[in-house]
Design a protein around this motif. Sequence first.
Motif, PDB file in Angstrom:
ATOM      1  N   ILE A 101      24.863  35.517  45.531  1.00  0.00           N
ATOM      2  CA  ILE A 101      25.800  36.645  45.629  1.00  0.00           C
ATOM      3  C   ILE A 101      26.887  36.519  44.575  1.00  0.00           C
ATOM      4  CG2 ILE A 101      27.588  37.712  47.083  1.00  0.00           C
ATOM      5  CD1 ILE A 101      25.844  36.842  49.523  1.00  0.00           C
ATOM      6  N   LEU A 102      27.489  35.343  44.496  1.00  0.00           N
ATOM      7  CA  LEU A 102      28.588  35.153  43.538  1.00  0.00           C
ATOM      8  C   LEU A 102      28.108  35.298  42.099  1.00  0.00           C
ATOM      9  CD1 LEU A 102      30.482  32.225  45.283  1.00  0.00           C
ATOM     10  CD2 LEU A 102      31.143  34.639  45.181  1.00  0.00           C
ATOM     11  N   ARG A 103      26.911  34.809  41.787  1.00  0.00           N
ATOM     12  CA  ARG A 103      26.367  34.955  40.429  1.00  0.00           C
ATOM     13  C   ARG A 103      26.180  36.431  40.070  1.00  0.00           C
ATOM     14  NH1 ARG A 103      22.910  30.699  41.287  1.00  0.00           N
ATOM     15  NH2 ARG A 103      21.276  32.140  41.840  1.00  0.00           N
ATOM     16  N   VAL A 104      25.621  37.196  41.013  1.00  0.00           N
ATOM     17  CA  VAL A 104      25.387  38.622  40.748  1.00  0.00           C
ATOM     18  C   VAL A 104      26.713  39.348  40.570  1.00  0.00           C
ATOM     19  CG1 VAL A 104      24.526  40.781  41.761  1.00  0.00           C
ATOM     20  CG2 VAL A 104      23.144  38.695  41.908  1.00  0.00           C
ATOM     21  N   LEU A 105      27.652  39.075  41.468  1.00  0.00           N
ATOM     22  CA  LEU A 105      28.962  39.748  41.364  1.00  0.00           C
ATOM     23  C   LEU A 105      29.680  39.392  40.069  1.00  0.00           C
ATOM     24  CD1 LEU A 105      30.242  39.462  45.050  1.00  0.00           C
ATOM     25  CD2 LEU A 105      29.432  41.531  43.879  1.00  0.00           C
ATOM     26  N   LYS A 106      29.648  38.121  39.682  1.00  0.00           N
ATOM     27  CA  LYS A 106      30.327  37.699  38.442  1.00  0.00           C
ATOM     28  C   LYS A 106      29.643  38.306  37.223  1.00  0.00           C
ATOM     29  CE  LYS A 106      32.334  33.469  40.225  1.00  0.00           C
ATOM     30  NZ  LYS A 106      32.278  32.003  40.278  1.00  0.00           N
ATOM     31  N   ALA A 107      28.316  38.418  37.267  1.00  0.00           N
ATOM     32  CA  ALA A 107      27.595  39.019  36.147  1.00  0.00           C
ATOM     33  C   ALA A 107      27.921  40.499  36.016  1.00  0.00           C
ATOM     34  CB  ALA A 107      26.093  38.825  36.322  1.00  0.00           C
ATOM     35  N   ARG A 108      28.112  41.160  37.155  1.00  0.00           N
ATOM     36  CA  ARG A 108      28.367  42.607  37.110  1.00  0.00           C
ATOM     37  C   ARG A 108      29.835  42.954  36.929  1.00  0.00           C
ATOM     38  NH1 ARG A 108      26.486  45.990  41.446  1.00  0.00           N
ATOM     39  NH2 ARG A 108      26.485  47.577  39.824  1.00  0.00           N
ATOM     40  N   PHE A 109      30.728  42.154  37.548  1.00  0.00           N
ATOM     41  CA  PHE A 109      32.146  42.540  37.581  1.00  0.00           C
ATOM     42  C   PHE A 109      33.068  41.484  36.968  1.00  0.00           C
ATOM     43  CE2 PHE A 109      30.074  44.478  41.346  1.00  0.00           C
ATOM     44  CZ  PHE A 109      30.054  45.791  40.879  1.00  0.00           C
ATOM     45  N   THR A 110      32.551  40.429  36.423  1.00  0.00           N
ATOM     46  CA  THR A 110      33.251  39.338  35.738  1.00  0.00           C
ATOM     47  C   THR A 110      34.089  38.472  36.676  1.00  0.00           C
ATOM     48  OG1 THR A 110      33.375  40.746  33.778  1.00  0.00           O
ATOM     49  CG2 THR A 110      34.657  38.725  33.744  1.00  0.00           C
ATOM     50  N   VAL A 111      34.923  39.092  37.504  1.00  0.00           N
ATOM     51  CA  VAL A 111      35.818  38.329  38.377  1.00  0.00           C
ATOM     52  C   VAL A 111      35.539  38.684  39.836  1.00  0.00           C
ATOM     53  CG1 VAL A 111      38.235  37.909  39.007  1.00  0.00           C
ATOM     54  CG2 VAL A 111      37.618  38.265  36.617  1.00  0.00           C
ATOM     55  N   VAL A 112      35.456  37.660  40.675  1.00  0.00           N
ATOM     56  CA  VAL A 112      35.312  37.864  42.115  1.00  0.00           C
ATOM     57  C   VAL A 112      36.584  37.323  42.765  1.00  0.00           C
ATOM     58  CG1 VAL A 112      33.957  37.368  44.179  1.00  0.00           C
ATOM     59  CG2 VAL A 112      32.810  37.583  41.969  1.00  0.00           C
ATOM     60  N   PRO A 113      37.379  38.205  43.368  1.00  0.00           N
ATOM     61  CA  PRO A 113      38.645  37.761  43.963  1.00  0.00           C
ATOM     62  C   PRO A 113      38.427  36.671  45.023  1.00  0.00           C
ATOM     63  CG  PRO A 113      38.517  40.163  43.899  1.00  0.00           C
ATOM     64  CD  PRO A 113      37.175  39.633  43.516  1.00  0.00           C
ATOM     65  N   PRO A 114      39.373  35.734  45.120  1.00  0.00           N
ATOM     66  CA  PRO A 114      39.247  34.628  46.077  1.00  0.00           C
ATOM     67  C   PRO A 114      39.051  35.084  47.525  1.00  0.00           C
ATOM     68  CG  PRO A 114      41.094  34.251  44.592  1.00  0.00           C
ATOM     69  CD  PRO A 114      40.576  35.626  44.314  1.00  0.00           C
ATOM     70  N   GLU A 115      39.688  36.174  47.924  1.00  0.00           N
ATOM     71  CA  GLU A 115      39.540  36.637  49.314  1.00  0.00           C
ATOM     72  C   GLU A 115      38.099  37.079  49.612  1.00  0.00           C
ATOM     73  OE1 GLU A 115      41.376  40.020  46.904  1.00  0.00           O
ATOM     74  OE2 GLU A 115      41.844  37.920  47.199  1.00  0.00           O
ATOM     75  N   ILE A 116      37.438  37.654  48.622  1.00  0.00           N
ATOM     76  CA  ILE A 116      36.028  38.020  48.800  1.00  0.00           C
ATOM     77  C   ILE A 116      35.169  36.759  48.846  1.00  0.00           C
ATOM     78  CG2 ILE A 116      34.040  39.156  47.709  1.00  0.00           C
ATOM     79  CD1 ILE A 116      35.935  41.379  46.823  1.00  0.00           C
ATOM     80  N   GLN A 117      35.457  35.793  47.989  1.00  0.00           N
ATOM     81  CA  GLN A 117      34.727  34.530  48.011  1.00  0.00           C
ATOM     82  C   GLN A 117      34.871  33.844  49.377  1.00  0.00           C
ATOM     83  OE1 GLN A 117      35.202  31.930  44.597  1.00  0.00           O
ATOM     84  NE2 GLN A 117      35.700  33.689  43.295  1.00  0.00           N
ATOM     85  N   GLU A 118      36.083  33.894  49.941  1.00  0.00           N
ATOM     86  CA  GLU A 118      36.328  33.274  51.248  1.00  0.00           C
ATOM     87  C   GLU A 118      35.535  33.984  52.352  1.00  0.00           C
ATOM     88  OE1 GLU A 118      40.562  33.243  51.796  1.00  0.00           O
ATOM     89  OE2 GLU A 118      40.868  31.932  50.059  1.00  0.00           O
ATOM     90  N   LYS A 119      35.501  35.322  52.278  1.00  0.00           N
ATOM     91  CA  LYS A 119      34.739  36.067  53.290  1.00  0.00           C
ATOM     92  C   LYS A 119      33.246  35.751  53.197  1.00  0.00           C
ATOM     93  CE  LYS A 119      37.798  39.996  54.063  1.00  0.00           C
ATOM     94  NZ  LYS A 119      37.951  41.456  53.988  1.00  0.00           N
ATOM     95  N   ILE A 120      32.746  35.628  51.974  1.00  0.00           N
ATOM     96  CA  ILE A 120      31.333  35.271  51.784  1.00  0.00           C
ATOM     97  C   ILE A 120      31.088  33.864  52.335  1.00  0.00           C
ATOM     98  CG2 ILE A 120      29.541  34.766  50.068  1.00  0.00           C
ATOM     99  CD1 ILE A 120      30.888  36.961  48.296  1.00  0.00           C
ATOM    100  N   ALA A 121      31.991  32.941  52.044  1.00  0.00           N
ATOM    101  CA  ALA A 121      31.841  31.551  52.490  1.00  0.00           C
ATOM    102  C   ALA A 121      31.886  31.434  54.014  1.00  0.00           C
ATOM    103  CB  ALA A 121      32.925  30.678  51.865  1.00  0.00           C
ATOM    104  N   ALA A 122      32.512  32.389  54.687  1.00  0.00           N
ATOM    105  CA  ALA A 122      32.627  32.344  56.149  1.00  0.00           C
ATOM    106  C   ALA A 122      31.331  32.777  56.839  1.00  0.00           C
ATOM    107  CB  ALA A 122      33.780  33.223  56.613  1.00  0.00           C
ATOM    108  N   ILE A 123      30.406  33.376  56.108  1.00  0.00           N
ATOM    109  CA  ILE A 123      29.147  33.847  56.692  1.00  0.00           C
ATOM    110  C   ILE A 123      28.149  32.699  56.682  1.00  0.00           C
ATOM    111  CG2 ILE A 123      27.250  35.499  56.469  1.00  0.00           C
ATOM    112  CD1 ILE A 123      29.284  37.323  54.949  1.00  0.00           C
ATOM    113  N   ASP A 124      27.552  32.412  57.847  1.00  0.00           N
ATOM    114  CA  ASP A 124      26.607  31.286  57.909  1.00  0.00           C
ATOM    115  C   ASP A 124      25.191  31.708  58.264  1.00  0.00           C
ATOM    116  OD1 ASP A 124      26.868  31.905  60.562  1.00  0.00           O
ATOM    117  OD2 ASP A 124      27.335  29.870  61.221  1.00  0.00           O
ATOM    118  N   ASP A 125      24.910  32.999  58.201  1.00  0.00           N
ATOM    119  CA  ASP A 125      23.564  33.484  58.507  1.00  0.00           C
ATOM    120  C   ASP A 125      22.827  33.813  57.209  1.00  0.00           C
ATOM    121  OD1 ASP A 125      21.374  34.575  60.025  1.00  0.00           O
ATOM    122  OD2 ASP A 125      22.122  36.564  59.478  1.00  0.00           O
ATOM    123  N   PRO A 126      21.735  33.093  56.911  1.00  0.00           N
ATOM    124  CA  PRO A 126      21.000  33.340  55.665  1.00  0.00           C
ATOM    125  C   PRO A 126      20.502  34.775  55.532  1.00  0.00           C
ATOM    126  CG  PRO A 126      20.198  31.321  56.716  1.00  0.00           C
ATOM    127  CD  PRO A 126      21.134  31.990  57.675  1.00  0.00           C
TER     128      PRO A 126
END
Length: 149
Positions: A101-126
């Motif tokens: 997810i982070l690779r795709v977002l960084k490739a498309r939008f260059t920067v991924v805000p920390p709050e979005i990274q934290e929300k992604i990190a909080a998800i534990d369901d593959p």
Amino acid sequence: MQIHSLEATPEKLDRLPELKPALRRWVNFFYYADKISEAKMKVLLKGEKEVGMAYDRYTQFNRDQRMRALDDAHQRYLSDYNTDVDAAHKKGEVKGEMSSILRVLKARFTVVPPEIQEKIAAIDDPGTLGGLVTVAAVCKSIRDFAKSL
């Protein structure tokens, strides 16, 4: 070399007469060894030396408290090990999906805000994370992606 497997379940026991006598005795041993008395097992296994020897070892094992304790400890170990392996596998899947997810977002939008990274990190369901990889690939903006979280 051939390997055969037999499924000894209550639903299939009515098919025992179709088996050759020696094989039938082995199936009886594996299915009934812990379900019927020793006397009944001796009758059931009569005439089959190898199966009778296996049953004798089985009963000796069950009478030996030390051996049963060792077996119980081994079974607990196997259960704990399998639980740990499953947890590690799931953790690896989660980590891989988060990375994607982070690779795709960084490739498309260059920067991924920390709050979005934290929300992604909080998800534990593959599965959920796998769906978010697709969202990351098709969303119009990082804000649209954040709405999917």
